[in-house]
Design a protein around this motif. Structure first.
Motif, PDB file in Angstrom:
ATOM      1  N   ALA A 159       0.822  -1.206   0.000  1.00 42.76           N
ATOM      2  CA  ALA A 159       0.000   0.000   0.000  1.00 42.76           C
ATOM      3  C   ALA A 159       0.857   1.258   0.000  1.00 42.76           C
ATOM      4  CB  ALA A 159      -0.935  -0.006   1.206  1.00 42.76           C
ATOM      5  N   SER A 160       1.947   1.240   0.776  1.00 44.11           N
ATOM      6  CA  SER A 160       2.836   2.392   0.851  1.00 44.11           C
ATOM      7  C   SER A 160       3.516   2.665  -0.487  1.00 44.11           C
ATOM      8  CB  SER A 160       3.884   2.177   1.941  1.00 44.11           C
ATOM      9  OG  SER A 160       4.797   3.253   1.997  1.00 44.11           O
ATOM     10  N   ALA A 161       3.943   1.603  -1.181  1.00 43.78           N
ATOM     11  CA  ALA A 161       4.612   1.777  -2.475  1.00 43.78           C
ATOM     12  C   ALA A 161       3.690   2.435  -3.489  1.00 43.78           C
ATOM     13  CB  ALA A 161       5.095   0.421  -2.996  1.00 43.78           C
ATOM     14  N   VAL A 162       2.406   2.065  -3.458  1.00 48.95           N
ATOM     15  CA  VAL A 162       1.446   2.687  -4.374  1.00 48.95           C
ATOM     16  C   VAL A 162       1.159   4.119  -3.940  1.00 48.95           C
ATOM     17  CG1 VAL A 162      -0.880   2.560  -5.351  1.00 48.95           C
ATOM     18  CG2 VAL A 162       0.414   0.450  -4.922  1.00 48.95           C
ATOM     19  N   GLN A 163       0.964   4.331  -2.666  1.00 52.05           N
ATOM     20  CA  GLN A 163       0.673   5.668  -2.152  1.00 52.05           C
ATOM     21  C   GLN A 163       1.785   6.656  -2.495  1.00 52.05           C
ATOM     22  OE1 GLN A 163       0.420   5.936   2.142  1.00 52.05           O
ATOM     23  NE2 GLN A 163      -0.991   7.663   2.036  1.00 52.05           N
ATOM     24  N   LEU A 164       3.026   6.192  -2.452  1.00 53.85           N
ATOM     25  CA  LEU A 164       4.173   7.053  -2.751  1.00 53.85           C
ATOM     26  C   LEU A 164       4.474   7.132  -4.248  1.00 53.85           C
ATOM     27  CD1 LEU A 164       6.535   5.911   0.154  1.00 53.85           C
ATOM     28  CD2 LEU A 164       5.208   8.036   0.017  1.00 53.85           C
ATOM     29  N   ASP A 165       3.628   6.508  -5.069  1.00 52.82           N
ATOM     30  CA  ASP A 165       3.779   6.523  -6.526  1.00 52.82           C
ATOM     31  C   ASP A 165       5.095   5.873  -6.965  1.00 52.82           C
ATOM     32  OD1 ASP A 165       2.905   6.945  -9.074  1.00 52.82           O
ATOM     33  OD2 ASP A 165       3.286   9.106  -9.108  1.00 52.82           O
ATOM     34  N   GLU A 166       5.546   4.886  -6.195  1.00 43.15           N
ATOM     35  CA  GLU A 166       6.759   4.150  -6.550  1.00 43.15           C
ATOM     36  C   GLU A 166       6.466   3.047  -7.566  1.00 43.15           C
ATOM     37  OE1 GLU A 166       8.986   4.715  -2.199  1.00 43.15           O
ATOM     38  OE2 GLU A 166       8.079   2.796  -2.740  1.00 43.15           O
ATOM     39  N   VAL A 167       5.210   2.635  -7.625  1.00 45.83           N
ATOM     40  CA  VAL A 167       4.766   1.616  -8.577  1.00 45.83           C
ATOM     41  C   VAL A 167       3.452   2.077  -9.189  1.00 45.83           C
ATOM     42  CG1 VAL A 167       5.920  -0.312  -7.408  1.00 45.83           C
ATOM     43  CG2 VAL A 167       3.582   0.329  -6.748  1.00 45.83           C
ATOM     44  N   ASP A 168       3.017   1.361 -10.226  1.00 42.39           N
ATOM     45  CA  ASP A 168       1.791   1.748 -10.939  1.00 42.39           C
ATOM     46  C   ASP A 168       0.545   1.097 -10.362  1.00 42.39           C
ATOM     47  OD1 ASP A 168       3.268   3.275 -12.882  1.00 42.39           O
ATOM     48  OD2 ASP A 168       3.841   1.368 -13.823  1.00 42.39           O
ATOM     49  N   ALA A 169       0.704   0.018  -9.611  1.00 38.77           N
ATOM     50  CA  ALA A 169      -0.455  -0.680  -9.055  1.00 38.77           C
ATOM     51  C   ALA A 169      -0.007  -1.650  -7.978  1.00 38.77           C
ATOM     52  CB  ALA A 169      -1.207  -1.444 -10.151  1.00 38.77           C
TER      53      ALA A 169
END
Length: 296
Positions: A214-224
């Motif tokens: 969830a954090s990776a998506v929230q930080l826009d580090e990944v696309d989904a």
């Protein structure tokens, strides 16, 4: 020993329970042709000390619980403290990591897993003595950053070349459930037989728990990322958009809870009381935070 469900809690929770259950009972999902944001404000629960309560003042227990339970169990721990006087210390993490910690000698009184597999392995290694009791269920969703630079509009878009996806690793319950969803999707003609392989080929982050996804998506580090519905908190909705997974493809997570075999004998009463609290009074908190009832 069974913790009494007090009238004070019942009246304080009754209206909140109706609101929380109504959302789940009436929810419908479709094959996600378009990403749709879920920004449903969650009510907060407050409780008054019951007129009669089990006095466990001075006892302190440690609970190892799946990371997806963080918000709900924090509220439950506060309510349990108010009702009984017992202190609760939580260790939240991936269920497989928590099991490994217990097997390596970490001290805990209660283990709450996000699947029956990890509890079964814990039973095999002797760190718990039974199969536990199911206290909640959960469902999967896909989340994407609000910016959506990859242009993801449907579940099928996860298989497009160049998309960066975060998933928990396959030993973590949400990672296992996510891969089961992909396996089911590849048998659907609207996704195609190569869907699972293409999506897994786009995975650039394999996290140790769902909060990392969830954090990776929230930080826009990944696309989904593939997470539980309950991970889409009020704070998260400001930064992500949700794509629902239809019922025909979704995989429902099952949460068991039980005592550990090496918990403190002096605190066994409080540990058992906490489990009973989760199974009864705690159901309102769990459903407020988006969990499905155990028997639904």
């Amino acid at each position: 020993m069974r913790l009494r469900t007090c009238l004070g809690l019942f009246f304080a929770f009754s209206m909140l329970f109706a609101v929380a259950c109504g959302d789940d009972d009436n929810a419908t999902t479709t094959p996600a042709a378009t990403a749709t944001a879920q920004v449903t404000a969650k009510p907060t629960a407050t409780i008054a000390p019951p007129p009669e309560q089990l006095d466990l003042t001075g006892q302190s227990i440690t609970v190892f619980a799946a990371s997806s339970l963080t918000a709900a169990f924090t509220d439950i721990g506060d309510a349990f403290k108010q009702s009984t006087g017992a202190d609760v210390t939580f260790n939240f993490g991936g269920s497989s990591d928590l099991r490994a910690q217990l097997e390596q000698g970490a001290a805990a009184d209660v283990f709450a897993s996000a699947d029956t597999t990890q509890l079964g392995l814990a039973k095999m290694s002797g760190i718990v003595g039974d199969d536990g009791q199911i206290f909640a269920r959960n469902r999967l969703v896909v989340i994407i950053p609000k910016a959506n630079s990859a242009g993801i509009a449907t579940l099928q878009d996860l298989a497009k070349s160049g998309v960066k996806i975060a998933m928990a690793n396959e030993t973590v319950p949400v990672g296992k459930y996510g891969r089961q969803f992909l396996d089911k999707a590849k048998a659907d003609a609207t996704f195609g037989s190569t869907y699972e392989d293409n999506v897994l080929g786009n995975v650039v982050t394999e996290a140790t728990n769902v909060k990392e996804v969830a954090s990776a998506v929230q930080l826009d580090e990944v696309d989904a990322g593939i997470v539980y519905k309950t991970d889409v908190t009020d704070e998260l909705t400001a930064d992500v958009t949700v794509i629902d997974i239809p019922d025909s493809l979704n995989v429902i997570a099952t949460y068991p809870i039980t005592l550990t075999t090496d918990g403190s004998a002096a605190n066994e009463e409080a540990a058992q009381a906490f489990i009973e609290f989760v199974l009864v009074d705690g159901q309102t908190f769990l459903q407020i935070h988006g969990f499905l009832p155990a028997g639904s």
